[in-house]
Design a protein around this motif. Sequence first.
Motif, PDB file in Angstrom:
ATOM      1  N   GLY A 150       0.758  -1.235   0.025  1.00  0.00           N
ATOM      2  CA  GLY A 150       0.092   0.195   0.081  1.00  0.00           C
ATOM      3  C   GLY A 150       0.511   1.384   0.035  1.00  0.00           C
ATOM      4  N   TYR A 151       1.969   1.193  -0.029  1.00  0.00           N
ATOM      5  CA  TYR A 151       2.977   2.229  -0.097  1.00  0.00           C
ATOM      6  C   TYR A 151       2.573   3.568  -1.129  1.00  0.00           C
ATOM      7  N   PHE A 152       2.436   3.030  -2.373  1.00  0.00           N
ATOM      8  CA  PHE A 152       2.344   3.850  -3.457  1.00  0.00           C
ATOM      9  C   PHE A 152       1.295   4.632  -3.237  1.00  0.00           C
ATOM     10  N   ASP A 153       0.071   3.942  -2.905  1.00  0.00           N
ATOM     11  CA  ASP A 153      -1.084   4.613  -2.637  1.00  0.00           C
ATOM     12  C   ASP A 153      -1.352   5.562  -1.544  1.00  0.00           C
ATOM     13  N   ARG A 154      -0.644   5.126  -0.665  1.00  0.00           N
ATOM     14  CA  ARG A 154      -0.492   6.336   0.563  1.00  0.00           C
ATOM     15  C   ARG A 154       0.213   7.374  -0.005  1.00  0.00           C
ATOM     16  N   THR A 155       1.323   7.040  -0.550  1.00  0.00           N
ATOM     17  CA  THR A 155       1.975   8.192  -1.112  1.00  0.00           C
ATOM     18  C   THR A 155       1.341   9.227  -2.011  1.00  0.00           C
ATOM     19  N   LEU A 156       0.555   8.749  -3.049  1.00  0.00           N
ATOM     20  CA  LEU A 156      -0.188   9.514  -3.972  1.00  0.00           C
ATOM     21  C   LEU A 156      -1.148  10.257  -3.266  1.00  0.00           C
ATOM     22  N   ALA A 157      -1.966   9.751  -2.144  1.00  0.00           N
ATOM     23  CA  ALA A 157      -2.834  10.551  -1.392  1.00  0.00           C
ATOM     24  C   ALA A 157      -2.312  11.766  -0.719  1.00  0.00           C
ATOM     25  N   THR A 158      -0.934  11.778  -0.465  1.00  0.00           N
ATOM     26  CA  THR A 158      -0.380  12.813   0.313  1.00  0.00           C
ATOM     27  C   THR A 158       0.298  13.968  -0.719  1.00  0.00           C
ATOM     28  N   LEU A 159       0.407  13.422  -1.956  1.00  0.00           N
ATOM     29  CA  LEU A 159       1.254  14.395  -2.756  1.00  0.00           C
ATOM     30  C   LEU A 159      -0.047  15.588  -3.444  1.00  0.00           C
ATOM     31  N   ASP A 160       0.214  16.851  -3.351  1.00  0.00           N
ATOM     32  CA  ASP A 160      -0.511  17.928  -4.031  1.00  0.00           C
ATOM     33  C   ASP A 160       0.270  18.762  -4.686  1.00  0.00           C
ATOM     34  N   PRO A 161       0.516  18.864  -6.000  1.00  0.00           N
ATOM     35  CA  PRO A 161      -0.361  17.981  -6.837  1.00  0.00           C
ATOM     36  C   PRO A 161       0.008  16.768  -7.050  1.00  0.00           C
ATOM     37  N   LYS A 162      -0.588  15.765  -7.514  1.00  0.00           N
ATOM     38  CA  LYS A 162      -0.256  14.345  -7.848  1.00  0.00           C
ATOM     39  C   LYS A 162       0.396  14.303  -9.214  1.00  0.00           C
ATOM     40  N   PRO A 163       1.480  13.601  -8.934  1.00  0.00           N
ATOM     41  CA  PRO A 163       2.227  13.239 -10.092  1.00  0.00           C
ATOM     42  C   PRO A 163       1.729  12.475 -11.292  1.00  0.00           C
ATOM     43  N   PHE A 164       2.190  12.549 -12.386  1.00  0.00           N
ATOM     44  CA  PHE A 164       1.661  11.901 -13.424  1.00  0.00           C
ATOM     45  C   PHE A 164       2.006  10.211 -13.483  1.00  0.00           C
ATOM     46  N   VAL A 165       1.355   9.586 -13.261  1.00  0.00           N
ATOM     47  CA  VAL A 165       1.962   8.093 -12.772  1.00  0.00           C
ATOM     48  C   VAL A 165       1.749   7.148 -14.060  1.00  0.00           C
ATOM     49  N   ILE A 166       2.730   6.563 -14.403  1.00  0.00           N
ATOM     50  CA  ILE A 166       3.026   5.587 -15.385  1.00  0.00           C
ATOM     51  C   ILE A 166       3.389   4.183 -15.005  1.00  0.00           C
ATOM     52  N   GLY A 167       2.494   3.397 -15.263  1.00  0.00           N
ATOM     53  CA  GLY A 167       2.548   1.909 -15.075  1.00  0.00           C
ATOM     54  C   GLY A 167       3.692   1.286 -15.890  1.00  0.00           C
ATOM     55  N   ILE A 168       4.582   0.409 -15.515  1.00  0.00           N
ATOM     56  CA  ILE A 168       5.517  -0.399 -16.185  1.00  0.00           C
ATOM     57  C   ILE A 168       5.414  -1.784 -15.896  1.00  0.00           C
ATOM     58  N   GLY A 169       5.068  -2.439 -16.824  1.00  0.00           N
ATOM     59  CA  GLY A 169       4.704  -3.808 -16.763  1.00  0.00           C
ATOM     60  C   GLY A 169       5.025  -4.623 -17.955  1.00  0.00           C
ATOM     61  N   ILE A 170       4.655  -5.857 -18.071  1.00  0.00           N
ATOM     62  CA  ILE A 170       4.783  -6.756 -19.068  1.00  0.00           C
ATOM     63  C   ILE A 170       3.276  -7.185 -19.752  1.00  0.00           C
ATOM     64  N   LYS A 171       3.282  -7.363 -21.185  1.00  0.00           N
ATOM     65  CA  LYS A 171       1.912  -7.486 -21.669  1.00  0.00           C
ATOM     66  C   LYS A 171       1.239  -8.755 -21.069  1.00  0.00           C
ATOM     67  N   ALA A 172       2.056  -9.787 -20.927  1.00  0.00           N
ATOM     68  CA  ALA A 172       1.550 -11.314 -20.261  1.00  0.00           C
ATOM     69  C   ALA A 172       0.972 -10.962 -19.004  1.00  0.00           C
ATOM     70  N   ALA A 173       1.315 -10.019 -18.352  1.00  0.00           N
ATOM     71  CA  ALA A 173       0.637  -9.703 -16.879  1.00  0.00           C
ATOM     72  C   ALA A 173      -0.754  -8.855 -16.932  1.00  0.00           C
ATOM     73  N   GLN A 174      -1.342  -8.837 -18.139  1.00  0.00           N
ATOM     74  CA  GLN A 174      -2.543  -8.385 -18.099  1.00  0.00           C
ATOM     75  C   GLN A 174      -3.607  -9.145 -17.569  1.00  0.00           C
ATOM     76  N   LEU A 175      -4.682  -8.591 -16.486  1.00  0.00           N
ATOM     77  CA  LEU A 175      -5.799  -9.377 -16.119  1.00  0.00           C
ATOM     78  C   LEU A 175      -6.992  -8.514 -16.209  1.00  0.00           C
ATOM     79  N   ALA A 176      -8.048  -9.051 -16.210  1.00  0.00           N
ATOM     80  CA  ALA A 176      -9.454  -8.949 -16.671  1.00  0.00           C
ATOM     81  C   ALA A 176      -9.930  -7.784 -15.536  1.00  0.00           C
ATOM     82  N   THR A 177      -9.461  -7.765 -14.337  1.00  0.00           N
ATOM     83  CA  THR A 177      -9.658  -6.913 -13.428  1.00  0.00           C
ATOM     84  C   THR A 177      -8.951  -7.156 -12.130  1.00  0.00           C
ATOM     85  N   ILE A 178      -8.752  -6.247 -11.162  1.00  0.00           N
ATOM     86  CA  ILE A 178      -8.232  -6.423  -9.942  1.00  0.00           C
ATOM     87  C   ILE A 178      -9.382  -6.355  -8.748  1.00  0.00           C
ATOM     88  N   TYR A 179     -10.578  -6.252  -9.070  1.00  0.00           N
ATOM     89  CA  TYR A 179     -11.557  -5.986  -8.107  1.00  0.00           C
ATOM     90  C   TYR A 179     -11.292  -4.870  -7.334  1.00  0.00           C
TER      91      TYR A 179
END
Length: 231
Positions: free
Chosen positions: A182-211
């Motif tokens: 939960g560190y990243f979400d806690r951090t984003l909740a405290t930053l004002d303005p919020k940074p532009f956030v880019i997720g970095i991953g691999i195509k094979a890790a795509q999910l239909a949902t995380i609920y």
Amino acid sequence: MSDQFKSHRCQTGFSSPPCYDAEGATESCDTLGVVPKQAQDVARWRKAERIRLRDARQALSVAARKKIGAALAGHLQQVLKDRFAGARGMVLSAYWPIKGEPDLRPLMATLHDAGVTVALPVVETRAAPLTFRHWTPETRMVRGDWNIPVPPPTAPVVTPDIALAPLVGWTADGYRLGYGGGYFDRTLATLDPKPFVIGIGIKAAQLATIYPQPHDIPLDLILTEIGLHSG
């Protein structure tokens, strides 16, 4: 995942937490917006998916990882050029790769040389927002939490304009499955303005949902080795 949970899951427009290995599953209904049993279903499912996706990523060959990292670096450079004029004079928070994550360290050095202030996240207090410390190719790294190399306490603290978020899993609508701390979400909740956030991953890790749950914060866009997926 229970049918009861599927019919009552929160649809909040937030994404999953990013760091290390302790997804909470015992929050109250008032905290999560769902009954505890449903929250526990989500936590168990996410834990299983983390293990599956991390095992698959770490099973990739060294050559495959290198190819993925190079492709991602090229896509990220293009995004920075198109959206931020290369990000010169801006602060970009990157990450030190662990557990088979795409290695962008060569790009970090290139961006530094191009006038971008590169930072790395540091866990300085458990269960608290991250601190971002300036990094250069000459920085003498020290061992931080989870034995991850981080800049030393003497490195200047900076506030990111752009933040890279390594992905264990991801969805086409911008949700992120991280390591569960939960560190990243806690951090984003405290930053004002919020940074532009880019997720970095691999195509094979795509999910239909995380609920999605109420604590989850959405990413602005997601990049994999085949290109841009959202934003």
